[in-house]
Design an enzyme around this catalytic site. Structure first.
Site, mmCIF file in Angstrom:
data_model
loop_
_atom_site.group_PDB
_atom_site.id
_atom_site.type_symbol
_atom_site.label_atom_id
_atom_site.label_comp_id
_atom_site.label_asym_id
_atom_site.label_seq_id
_atom_site.Cartn_x
_atom_site.Cartn_y
_atom_site.Cartn_z
ATOM 1 N N PRO A 6 -1.445 0.115 3.996
ATOM 2 C CG PRO A 6 0.802 0.948 4.463
ATOM 3 C CD PRO A 6 -0.523 0.746 4.921
ATOM 4 C CE1 TYR B 46 11.022 1.777 2.925
ATOM 5 C CE2 TYR B 46 11.065 3.345 4.553
ATOM 6 C CZ TYR B 46 10.485 1.965 4.055
ATOM 7 O OH TYR B 46 10.178 1.240 5.018
ATOM 8 C CB CYS C 145 8.120 -2.400 7.563
ATOM 9 S SG CYS C 145 9.093 -3.730 7.664
ATOM 10 C CG HIS C 146 5.882 -0.023 4.717
ATOM 11 N ND1 HIS C 146 6.459 -1.404 4.665
ATOM 12 C CD2 HIS C 146 6.802 0.747 4.108
ATOM 13 C CE1 HIS C 146 7.720 -1.172 3.815
ATOM 14 N NE2 HIS C 146 7.853 0.211 3.752
ATOM 15 N N GLY C 147 3.544 0.062 8.835
ATOM 16 C CA GLY C 147 2.132 0.783 9.652
ATOM 17 C C GLY C 147 0.956 0.000 9.434
#
Lengths: 473, 210
Positions: B183, A314, B167-169
């Site tokens: 992202p 991940y 989750c991924h900023g």
């Protein structure tokens, strides 16, 4: 004739009756009493049989969980999803339900611990090298199935991490050009993670993947018993046989290793029980706290991360941003260039140029998101190439040089750091000082480099001569 | 063992090269037909993975009452199983859209999924109300509201207020527009929607002749 002798005789007759109809004795001999394993197995050789033990634990506990679990996302009279409520029911109302579930959930993490150590043993002693390529490839397939099994199973409790984890992973497939968006709908069976998704993941988790897994485990063992086990010295015991054709350095698996593995199983179960009874949530790493909240499709929890065993891969996914594509491009160029310089074959040269060109074009044209997904999957698959990447004249780290020992250590450190970072929120910094993102990027490169440069560093390494026979005290 | 010889039980061997060629053709034809049947049989199993008729039908429009929504507040409703946000933007919030412009990946929403009748920086029919699908265009997490601008948000001194994906900023401004080098590739989608009165909104139906 004593009574004892009569009984023994009856037993032999019964066995003879079976043997005429089913190869019981010959199977027993081929795989246990006359399967000769090297006598110098060490600590690292415990994990294969332990993996089998955990597999049995997962299957048995799983069967009993299915008796009470309901894969249903509809809300019950109390407004709680039925699936979530049925897990709580198992925990609170089913006699013994809590321990069966904790055995299963702890077993999942134990499975990955055991399998990672089992794989590390392969890296240490070159267990993937000729003639064990298929043993290794079946093993990689088992690892992939295990990851699928864990992922599908994680949706079943229908908690916040279940739902949002599945949402993120299924949406990974949407990154694939052209077919991606339709593919993700195809996997979910709906436009969002829903009851349809839950039901099919249940089917995969309890029947489809376990069947494949059992088949692969059988193939893994058949292939292993065909070529014989490797050992910490990485020398073939079959090269030196006595007059009866039995390897001089081999001992029958039963009773020698069954007893040893039995002892190890007891030690393992003691540690396992401590976790099951005193820390079944594993500090939020084995069972994540947010998963004790029913899935809410309208709100993502403030911090979501996969379960620990997925986090190294991940992290690689997260590290693949548009800036990282330059690094990947450079890596592709270097490996492509090295291949062209170091091979004499024109075909290989042309292939290397072609593959590098396609990769560079792909890096330039497709979104970083697509490559993140490719790298995450690819970083697992890369293990499958090891038998052909490793060009060292020796198998075991004992006779490989300092170079391989250092490279392997760096790889392990990078893998662990990626794993740690994958559990953290974006923007995490070690001790609040060292930002995590560049560390993850560097570790991702080191991870890839371990495989990409192996054909060269494994040749350069100053190896020591292998002994004729296994070393054993 | 040479591969063109087969041992038969009597111990005699025969060459496969002498096999009857018409039988060979028949065998090939049978295999081809069998294969085709196999593909045909697989079709319903593969098709069963597609969304069911019920899943496809479950897309009814949703009516939202806006009367209780105070300026600066946000409401989330479910439409087609997805969260749809309605944010009542204050004049300061609307002002922040200009401030964020330089930091955005696609300020004009040229690539964004949105109906033709939402235009401009506000991406709304009425600038006061932002209506958008609250799922990150990266991997589909629902971003969290971070309306407070500046350092107080914990995101950065130049934070104009908006949404942050846990989750991924990925970061989005108060019109759901994504920041540069995040992202997430695209702005948050705007669903089809229409106002039936000043305080009643229907999500899932297009505004006609607006």
């Amino acid at each position: 004739m004593s009574q004892m002798d009569t009984l023994l005789d009856k037993g032999k007759q019964a066995l003879g009756w079976v043997d005429e109809r089913f190869p019981l004795t010959s199977l027993y001999k081929a795989h246990l009493s006359e399967y000769y394993a090297p006598k110098n197995f060490n600590f690292w050789y415990f994990f294969g049989s332990l993996a089998l033990l955990v597999l049995v634990n997962q299957i048995v506990t799983g069967i009993f969980l299915v008796m009470h679990y309901k894969p249903d996302a509809a809300l019950n009279a109390a407004g709680v999803p039925v699936a979530f409520a049925s897990v709580e029911y198992i925990m609170r109302d089913v006699p013994g339900g809590w321990i069966i579930r904790y055995l299963h959930s702890t077993g999942a993490s134990a499975f990955f611990i055991v399998v990672y150590l089992h794989m590390f043993r392969g890296l240490l002693y070159g267990s993937y090298r000729k003639p064990r390529e298929l043993v290794w490839l079946f093993g990689i397939a088992i690892f992939l199935c295990l990851m699928g099994e864990a992922f599908f199973g994680y949706l079943l409790p229908w908690g916040q991490m279940s739902g949002w984890g599945a949402q993120v992973i299924v949406n990974l497939f949407a990154a694939i050009p052209v077919i991606g968006p339709d593919l993700s709908i195809f996997i979910r069976g709906d436009f969002v993670v829903s009851d349809a998704t839950l039901n099919r993941f249940f089917a995969f988790h309890v029947i489809a993947i376990p069947l494949v897994l059992l088949g692969l485990v059988t193939a893994h063992l058949i292939a292993l018993h065909e070529v014989g086990s490797n050992n910490p010295d990485g020398v073939e015991i079959k090269k030196k046989k006595d007059t009866n054709g039995i390897p001089l350095d081999g001992i029958p698996f039963h009773p020698y290793y069954t007893v040893k593995d039995g002892f190890v199983a007891v030690v393992f179960l003691m540690v396992f029980s401590v976790v099951v009874f005193f820390a079944p949530e594993g500090g939020g790493y084995f069972l994540e706290y947010n998963n004790f909240v029913p899935y809410d499709a309208l709100q993502t929890p403030p911090h979501i991360a996969p379960v620990w065993y997925f986090t190294p891969f991940y992290s690689i996914l997260r590290a693949t941003t548009s800036n990282f594509m330059w690094v990947l491009g450079a890596l592709a160029l270097i490996v492509g260039g090295l291949t062209v310089v170091s091979t004499k074959s024109k075909n290989v040269k042309a292939l290397a140029v072609g593959v590098t060109a396609i990769l560079l074009a792909g890096f330039a044209l497709l979104d970083a998101k697509v490559w993140g997904v490719v790298l995450m999957g690819g970083s697992v698959m890369l293990f499958g190439l090891l038998p052909w990447l490793d060009q060292s004249p020796v198998k075991s780290v004992r006779y490989k040089g300092v170079l391989y020992a250092s490279v392997l250590s760096v790889f392990v450190v990078a893998f662990v750091l990626l794993g740690i970072l994958g559990t953290k929120a974006p923007g995490y910094a070690f001790f609040g000082l060292i930002p995590g993102e560049p560390v993850a990027a560097v570790c991702s490169v080191l991870y890839l480099a371990f495989f990409a440069f192996m054909p060269w560093y494994s040749r350069m390494d100053a190896t020591k001569p292998e002994p004729e026979r296994v070393t054993w005290k | 063992m040479s591969n063109d010889k087969l041992e038969v039980s009597g111990g005699a061997s025969f060459s496969c090269n002498c096999a009857d060629s018409s039988r060979r053709q028949l065998m090939a034809a049978t295999a081809a037909v069998g294969g085709a049947v196999g593909v045909g049989v697989a079709a319903p199993f593969v098709a069963s993975f597609l969304p069911s008729e019920r899943a496809k039908a479950a897309g009814a429009p949703v009516e939202v009452d806006l009367s209780g929504l105070q300026p600066g507040e946000m409401k989330t409703v479910e439409w087609r199983g997805k969260p749809v946000w309605i944010v009542r933007r204050t004049p300061e919030m609307l002002e922040s859209l200009k401030k964020s412009e330089a930091m955005l990946a696609d300020p004009g929403s040229s690539r964004a999924e949105q109906p033709d009748y939402v235009k401009g920086a506000g991406r709304a029919i009425k600038d006061e109300y932002l209506v958008c699908v609250g799922l990150c265009t990266h991997l589909g997490c629902s971003p969290s509201a971070k309306f407070k601008p500046g350092a107080e948000s914990g995101i950065g001194d130049d934070w104009p207020g908006g949404f942050l994906c846990p989750c991924h900023g990925s970061r989005f401004d108060l019109a759901g527009r994504v920041f540069k080098s995040m992202p997430a590739p695209d702005n948050l989608p705007i669903p089809p929607h229409t106002y039936v009165s000043d305080t009643r909104l229907i999500i899932g139906e297009d505004t006609k002749g607006a």
